[in-house]
Design a protein around this motif. Structure first.
Motif, PDB file in Angstrom:
ATOM      1  N   MET A 190       0.828  -1.196   0.000  1.00  0.00           N
ATOM      2  CA  MET A 190       0.000   0.000   0.000  1.00  0.00           C
ATOM      3  C   MET A 190       0.869   1.255   0.000  1.00  0.00           C
ATOM      4  SD  MET A 190      -2.867  -0.883   2.786  1.00  0.00           S
ATOM      5  CE  MET A 190      -2.088  -2.329   3.434  1.00  0.00           C
ATOM      6  N   GLU A 191       1.857   1.279   0.931  1.00  0.00           N
ATOM      7  CA  GLU A 191       2.652   2.471   1.104  1.00  0.00           C
ATOM      8  C   GLU A 191       3.655   2.639  -0.021  1.00  0.00           C
ATOM      9  OE1 GLU A 191       2.278   0.177   3.381  1.00  0.00           O
ATOM     10  OE2 GLU A 191       0.904   1.157   4.758  1.00  0.00           O
ATOM     11  N   ALA A 192       4.082   1.509  -0.599  1.00  0.00           N
ATOM     12  CA  ALA A 192       5.100   1.573  -1.638  1.00  0.00           C
ATOM     13  C   ALA A 192       4.623   2.420  -2.811  1.00  0.00           C
ATOM     14  CB  ALA A 192       5.459   0.183  -2.117  1.00  0.00           C
ATOM     15  N   GLY A 193       3.313   2.473  -3.003  1.00  0.00           N
ATOM     16  CA  GLY A 193       2.775   3.213  -4.128  1.00  0.00           C
ATOM     17  C   GLY A 193       2.969   4.719  -3.977  1.00  0.00           C
ATOM     18  N   ALA A 194       3.140   5.169  -2.732  1.00  0.00           N
ATOM     19  CA  ALA A 194       3.173   6.588  -2.476  1.00  0.00           C
ATOM     20  C   ALA A 194       4.278   7.280  -3.265  1.00  0.00           C
ATOM     21  CB  ALA A 194       3.350   6.854  -0.990  1.00  0.00           C
ATOM     22  N   GLU A 195       5.433   6.616  -3.357  1.00  0.00           N
ATOM     23  CA  GLU A 195       6.493   7.293  -4.075  1.00  0.00           C
ATOM     24  C   GLU A 195       6.703   6.720  -5.465  1.00  0.00           C
ATOM     25  OE1 GLU A 195       9.896   6.862  -1.675  1.00  0.00           O
ATOM     26  OE2 GLU A 195      10.258   4.825  -2.319  1.00  0.00           O
ATOM     27  N   SER A 196       6.045   5.601  -5.731  1.00  0.00           N
ATOM     28  CA  SER A 196       6.268   4.999  -7.029  1.00  0.00           C
ATOM     29  C   SER A 196       5.312   5.549  -8.069  1.00  0.00           C
ATOM     30  CB  SER A 196       6.116   3.491  -6.940  1.00  0.00           C
ATOM     31  OG  SER A 196       4.847   3.185  -6.421  1.00  0.00           O
ATOM     32  N   GLY A 197       4.319   6.293  -7.621  1.00  0.00           N
ATOM     33  CA  GLY A 197       3.327   6.800  -8.535  1.00  0.00           C
ATOM     34  C   GLY A 197       3.944   7.652  -9.647  1.00  0.00           C
ATOM     35  N   ARG A 198       4.987   8.357  -9.287  1.00  0.00           N
ATOM     36  CA  ARG A 198       5.533   9.279 -10.285  1.00  0.00           C
ATOM     37  C   ARG A 198       6.383   8.552 -11.320  1.00  0.00           C
ATOM     38  NH1 ARG A 198      10.346  10.855  -6.744  1.00  0.00           N
ATOM     39  NH2 ARG A 198      11.858   9.538  -7.790  1.00  0.00           N
ATOM     40  N   ASP A 199       6.620   7.281 -11.122  1.00  0.00           N
ATOM     41  CA  ASP A 199       7.381   6.522 -12.115  1.00  0.00           C
ATOM     42  C   ASP A 199       6.755   6.614 -13.494  1.00  0.00           C
ATOM     43  OD1 ASP A 199       8.878   3.675 -10.483  1.00  0.00           O
ATOM     44  OD2 ASP A 199       9.248   5.821 -10.377  1.00  0.00           O
ATOM     45  N   LYS A 200       5.485   6.810 -13.494  1.00  0.00           N
ATOM     46  CA  LYS A 200       4.775   6.810 -14.770  1.00  0.00           C
ATOM     47  C   LYS A 200       4.591   8.221 -15.307  1.00  0.00           C
ATOM     48  CE  LYS A 200       5.158   2.871 -15.191  1.00  0.00           C
ATOM     49  NZ  LYS A 200       5.943   2.404 -16.335  1.00  0.00           N
ATOM     50  N   ASN A 201       5.405   9.155 -14.831  1.00  0.00           N
ATOM     51  CA  ASN A 201       5.354  10.494 -15.382  1.00  0.00           C
ATOM     52  C   ASN A 201       6.639  10.749 -16.148  1.00  0.00           C
ATOM     53  OD1 ASN A 201       2.994  10.901 -13.997  1.00  0.00           O
ATOM     54  ND2 ASN A 201       4.026  11.801 -12.223  1.00  0.00           N
ATOM     55  N   GLY A 225      -8.813  -6.663  -8.703  1.00  0.00           N
ATOM     56  CA  GLY A 225      -8.810  -5.346  -8.077  1.00  0.00           C
ATOM     57  C   GLY A 225      -9.094  -4.232  -9.071  1.00  0.00           C
ATOM     58  N   TYR A 226      -8.648  -4.414 -10.313  1.00  0.00           N
ATOM     59  CA  TYR A 226      -8.846  -3.355 -11.309  1.00  0.00           C
ATOM     60  C   TYR A 226     -10.241  -3.417 -11.926  1.00  0.00           C
ATOM     61  CZ  TYR A 226      -8.402  -0.647 -15.574  1.00  0.00           C
ATOM     62  OH  TYR A 226      -8.616   0.252 -16.581  1.00  0.00           O
ATOM     63  N   LEU A 227     -10.665  -4.629 -12.280  1.00  0.00           N
ATOM     64  CA  LEU A 227     -11.937  -4.761 -13.003  1.00  0.00           C
ATOM     65  C   LEU A 227     -13.145  -4.613 -12.098  1.00  0.00           C
ATOM     66  CD1 LEU A 227     -11.138  -7.683 -15.454  1.00  0.00           C
ATOM     67  CD2 LEU A 227     -11.431  -5.267 -16.011  1.00  0.00           C
ATOM     68  N   ALA A 240      -2.663 -13.364  -4.237  1.00  0.00           N
ATOM     69  CA  ALA A 240      -3.781 -12.804  -4.990  1.00  0.00           C
ATOM     70  C   ALA A 240      -4.563 -11.805  -4.137  1.00  0.00           C
ATOM     71  CB  ALA A 240      -4.700 -13.924  -5.472  1.00  0.00           C
ATOM     72  N   ARG A 241      -4.763 -12.149  -2.867  1.00  0.00           N
ATOM     73  CA  ARG A 241      -5.522 -11.246  -1.990  1.00  0.00           C
ATOM     74  C   ARG A 241      -4.789  -9.930  -1.765  1.00  0.00           C
ATOM     75  NH1 ARG A 241      -8.866 -14.248   2.756  1.00  0.00           N
ATOM     76  NH2 ARG A 241     -10.571 -14.822   1.385  1.00  0.00           N
ATOM     77  N   ILE A 242      -3.479 -10.040  -1.497  1.00  0.00           N
ATOM     78  CA  ILE A 242      -2.694  -8.829  -1.240  1.00  0.00           C
ATOM     79  C   ILE A 242      -2.671  -7.945  -2.484  1.00  0.00           C
ATOM     80  CG2 ILE A 242      -0.379  -7.987  -0.708  1.00  0.00           C
ATOM     81  CD1 ILE A 242      -0.032 -10.669   0.895  1.00  0.00           C
ATOM     82  N   THR A 243      -2.436  -8.580  -3.643  1.00  0.00           N
ATOM     83  CA  THR A 243      -2.379  -7.813  -4.892  1.00  0.00           C
ATOM     84  C   THR A 243      -3.721  -7.156  -5.196  1.00  0.00           C
ATOM     85  OG1 THR A 243      -1.016  -9.644  -5.637  1.00  0.00           O
ATOM     86  CG2 THR A 243      -1.490  -7.950  -7.239  1.00  0.00           C
ATOM     87  N   ARG A 244      -4.790  -7.897  -4.928  1.00  0.00           N
ATOM     88  CA  ARG A 244      -6.122  -7.346  -5.197  1.00  0.00           C
ATOM     89  C   ARG A 244      -6.349  -6.078  -4.390  1.00  0.00           C
ATOM     90  NH1 ARG A 244     -10.743  -8.002  -2.234  1.00  0.00           N
ATOM     91  NH2 ARG A 244     -12.685  -7.472  -3.312  1.00  0.00           N
ATOM     92  N   ALA A 245      -6.013  -6.145  -3.091  1.00  0.00           N
ATOM     93  CA  ALA A 245      -6.227  -4.986  -2.228  1.00  0.00           C
ATOM     94  C   ALA A 245      -5.431  -3.796  -2.745  1.00  0.00           C
ATOM     95  CB  ALA A 245      -5.822  -5.313  -0.797  1.00  0.00           C
ATOM     96  N   SER A 247      -6.726   0.010  -4.488  1.00  0.00           N
ATOM     97  CA  SER A 247      -6.433   1.379  -4.067  1.00  0.00           C
ATOM     98  C   SER A 247      -5.681   2.129  -5.168  1.00  0.00           C
ATOM     99  CB  SER A 247      -5.667   1.385  -2.744  1.00  0.00           C
ATOM    100  OG  SER A 247      -4.322   1.111  -2.956  1.00  0.00           O
ATOM    101  N   LEU A 248      -4.805   1.427  -5.904  1.00  0.00           N
ATOM    102  CA  LEU A 248      -4.081   2.106  -6.980  1.00  0.00           C
ATOM    103  C   LEU A 248      -5.010   2.513  -8.120  1.00  0.00           C
ATOM    104  CD1 LEU A 248      -0.677   0.229  -7.445  1.00  0.00           C
ATOM    105  CD2 LEU A 248      -1.071   2.508  -6.522  1.00  0.00           C
ATOM    106  N   SER A 249      -6.066   1.713  -8.336  1.00  0.00           N
ATOM    107  CA  SER A 249      -6.981   2.003  -9.440  1.00  0.00           C
ATOM    108  C   SER A 249      -7.651   3.360  -9.277  1.00  0.00           C
ATOM    109  CB  SER A 249      -8.069   0.935  -9.529  1.00  0.00           C
ATOM    110  OG  SER A 249      -7.473  -0.310  -9.749  1.00  0.00           O
TER     111      SER A 249
END
Lengths: 350, 304
Positions: free
Chosen positions: B1-12, B125-127, B178-183, B187-189
């Motif tokens: 969950m937290e790892a996304g906080a700084e990785s979000g900008r990777d796609k900019n 998680g996405y669909l 699968a459960r962890i990835t789904r969660a 949130s990333l979606s």
């Protein structure tokens, strides 16, 4: 707003509705799961294969047995026959060689009793000890107590359960020799710690029964306990640390409430919530652990029933075994959910 | 969950990363943090030594694992560092070969469970909607079946080769990932970069595998690592009760199961395989913990 009486009634009603709803989700899963497992067991080969190769068994008697077991029918009617029997307590007969067409139900139930006895004792100790050590390690973070607890938890967490059991068995045997040398065997019994399945767990009088009970259960219970304990204490420590950093705990501290009270009343209760989740996730691991521990200590529980049934390709026993454990998993999850609701009032049960 | 906080900008592409003079890529930062983690680095060294030894030592070791021509129960010596077994096989050769197989099985299991778990979890998680309920019910179904029994039955039917055991174990171990990835996918979606990707016309496959999954790399790496440790133990347990790997293949669990009865009088027959097994599982867990700390932007090593 709502009068007290009405509220309590609706609360307990909510609980019933909640349990029913959970069961409504679980039962279809159990149904589909048991059908798939039934297909898998049926595909595992001809249960009468061994009998067919034996000399002196006539074709008629094989056909008769095959008909009696419903093997001449398709898989779907066979499943429903099994299901009907299962629900009425007739779980079929064990057709493995040497088990004399023994009914499956009593066999599995007595084995399950043995295993659940081990699991209950181990889980209760593991939960109490794990939570206590986890809280202590969190409160005394970065002190020797914390390092010792964390290291121990890590080592046990990484240990295969049978290795713990084997080592305990080894020391158990040494300890028994020591007890005999000291002459304590007169009141502790000889051997005190049973390293194989105890014939009976009762004795004459309370003290004797108590000693026999402890000696009989101690080693296998400890083996299962250590592995669970490691998981609980690790989890409890991190969840406690997280809660201790929460704003409301700091508020409580700032208000001048004593540290002990802050820890027990404000942090501890909330830090228990994640551990409840671990209990349900951990349950399957614990059952598996108990099965393996039983093998080391030669107990006649679910472990030996499984090994025998797999090796002898005994479909009714396998089905009974798997479904009993699956139901136990559902029940364990339900209990964890209910406790979750009690600990966290924000989660409205219902 | 937290790892996304700084990785979000990777796609900019061409965004903030160039604007800030001292910005490091997330990968470099994680690597730096991991290299500083003493326990994890020590574990990497120990694990590398075990892996290397299990591959290289058998090439130079004088005795073959299959050679049963020695006398029974020889005590440890220079000739036989861990003694010989009842049937007169050199124990050291057994432990080396068992280590090879245990690692092979565990890594295969971890790879398979990670792939299956991440694909199913990310899609669910996405669909959302029907796909999510279908995948979640499937997860529940697999969680309810006692894996040890199902695995034992399948191994018995399909043979106890190492790859069968690996496949069967993987089949009953993908659900937690699968459960962890789904969660996390859920949130990333909700984040803007996923919305942007979708707005620019990317299909489900592209959004999930080019945008969503790369941003969960922290969670995936950590859980894949821990899955190796769990697979080592699961395989050992199955083989220990005699329902896992069968001869001619082998594993540490099987080696222990064949010899542990001798632990009272000849502890070396037990402790060799035991030590390697515990070391493998312990070091992988430490590495997983180190990775978790390295990926955690809060830098707090408190997660269980």
């Amino acid at each position: 707003m709502i009068p007290g009486g009405a509220r309590t009634r609706s609360k307990s009603l909510n609980l019933v509705v909640y349990i029913l709803r959970r069961l409504a989700i679980s039962i279809p899963i159990l149904f589909v799961g048991s059908f798939l497992v039934f297909c898998m067991v049926a595909a595992a080969g001809d249960p009468l294969g061994e009998l067919r190769t034996q000399p002196g068994v006539s074709q008629e008697s094989i056909d008769q047995l095959s008909h009696q077991l419903g093997l001449d029918k398709g898989i779907v009617p066979r499943y429903f026959d099994w299901l009907g029997g299962f629900l009425t307590g007739d779980w079929g007969i064990s057709i493995a060689q040497g088990s004399n067409m023994q009914p499956v139900f009593p066999k599995i139930m007595s084995a399950f009793e043995v295993t659940i006895q081990l699991i209950l004792a181990a889980e209760i100790i593991a939960l109490l000890l794990g939570v206590a050590v986890g809280v202590l390690a969190a409160v005394k973070q970065y002190t020797p107590i914390d390092y010792i607890a964390t290291t121990m938890a890590f080592i046990f967490f990484s240990m295969p359960i049978f290795c713990v059991a084997i080592v305990l068995k080894m020391y158990g045997i040494d300890l028994n020799v020591m007890i005999n040398d000291l002459g304590w065997d007169s009141w502790l019994g000889n051997p005190f710690l049973k390293t194989t399945s105890p014939e009976s767990l009762s004795g004459d009088g309370f003290f004797d029964s108590f000693i026999t009970y402890i000696g009989g259960l101690l080693l296998p219970t400890l083996s299962i306990m250590f592995i669970s304990f490691a998981a609980y204490s690790r989890f409890q420590r991190s969840s406690m640390l997280e809660t201790m950093n929460m704003d409301y705990v700091r508020t409580a501290q700032a208000k001048g409430i004593s540290q002990g009270r802050v820890i027990m009343r404000h942090a501890f209760r909330n830090a228990l919530i994640p551990v409840t989740t671990l209990f349900s996730v951990n349950f399957v691991t614990v059952v598996t652990g108990a099965i393996i521990t039983e093998r080391v200590f030669a107990w006649n529980g679910m472990g030996s029933v499984l090994v025998e049934a797999v090796n002898k390709n005994d479909p009714n026993t396998l089905m009974g075994w798997i479904v009993v454990i699956a139901i136990a998993v559902v029940v364990a999850n339900l209990i964890a959910d209910l406790v979750y609701g009690i600990l966290d009032p924000r989660i409205r049960v219902g | 969950m937290e790892a996304g906080a700084e990785s979000g900008r990777d796609k900019n592409p061409g965004g903030s990363a160039e604007a800030l003079p001292e910005a490091r890529s997330q990968g470099r930062m994680v690597l730096r943090k991991f290299l500083r983690h003493k326990l994890a680095m020590g574990s990497v060294v120990v694990l590398a030594l075990i892996v290397l030894a299990s591959i290289v030592l058998p090439l130079f070791y004088p005795h073959s694992y299959a050679d049963a021509s020695f006398s029974s129960y020889v005590e440890p010596s220079v000739e036989h560092p861990l003694g010989t077994t009842q049937v007169g096989k050199d124990m050291m050769a057994q432990v080396l070969r068992g280590t090879q197989f245990s690692l092979l099985i565990a890594i295969t299991v971890a790879l398979l469970t990670t792939i299956v778990g991440v694909v199913l979890g990310a899609l669910a998680g996405y669909l959302r909607g029907f796909a999510d309920s279908a995948i979640s019910r499937l997860t529940d179904l697999f969680l309810i079946v006692p894996s040890i029994a199902a695995a034992a039955i399948m191994v018995r039917v399909l043979s106890g080769s190492w790859y069968v055991v690996a496949l069967v174990l993987a089949m009953f171990a993908w659900m937690p990932i699968a459960r962890i990835t789904r969660a996390e996918a859920m949130s990333l979606s909700q984040r803007e970069f996923i919305e942007a990707a979708r707005a620019s016309g990317a299909g489900t496959g592209r959004v999930v595998f080019k945008h969503l999954v790369p941003n969960m790399v922290g969670t995936i790496t950590v859980n894949a690592t821990l899955a190796v440790a769990q697979a080592v133990l699961a395989e050992a347990a199955l083989s220990f009760i005699g329902l896992g790997v069968q001869i001619p293949d082998t594993s540490l669990g099987l080696v222990i199961s064949e010899n542990y009865e001798q632990m009272q009088g000849r502890p070396w027959l037990f402790f060799g395989a035991f030590t390697v097994l515990v070391l493998i599982s312990l070091t992988i867990n430490f590495i997983g913990d180190g990775l978790r700390d390295a990926f955690d932007p809060r830098q707090r090593g408190v997660k269980a």
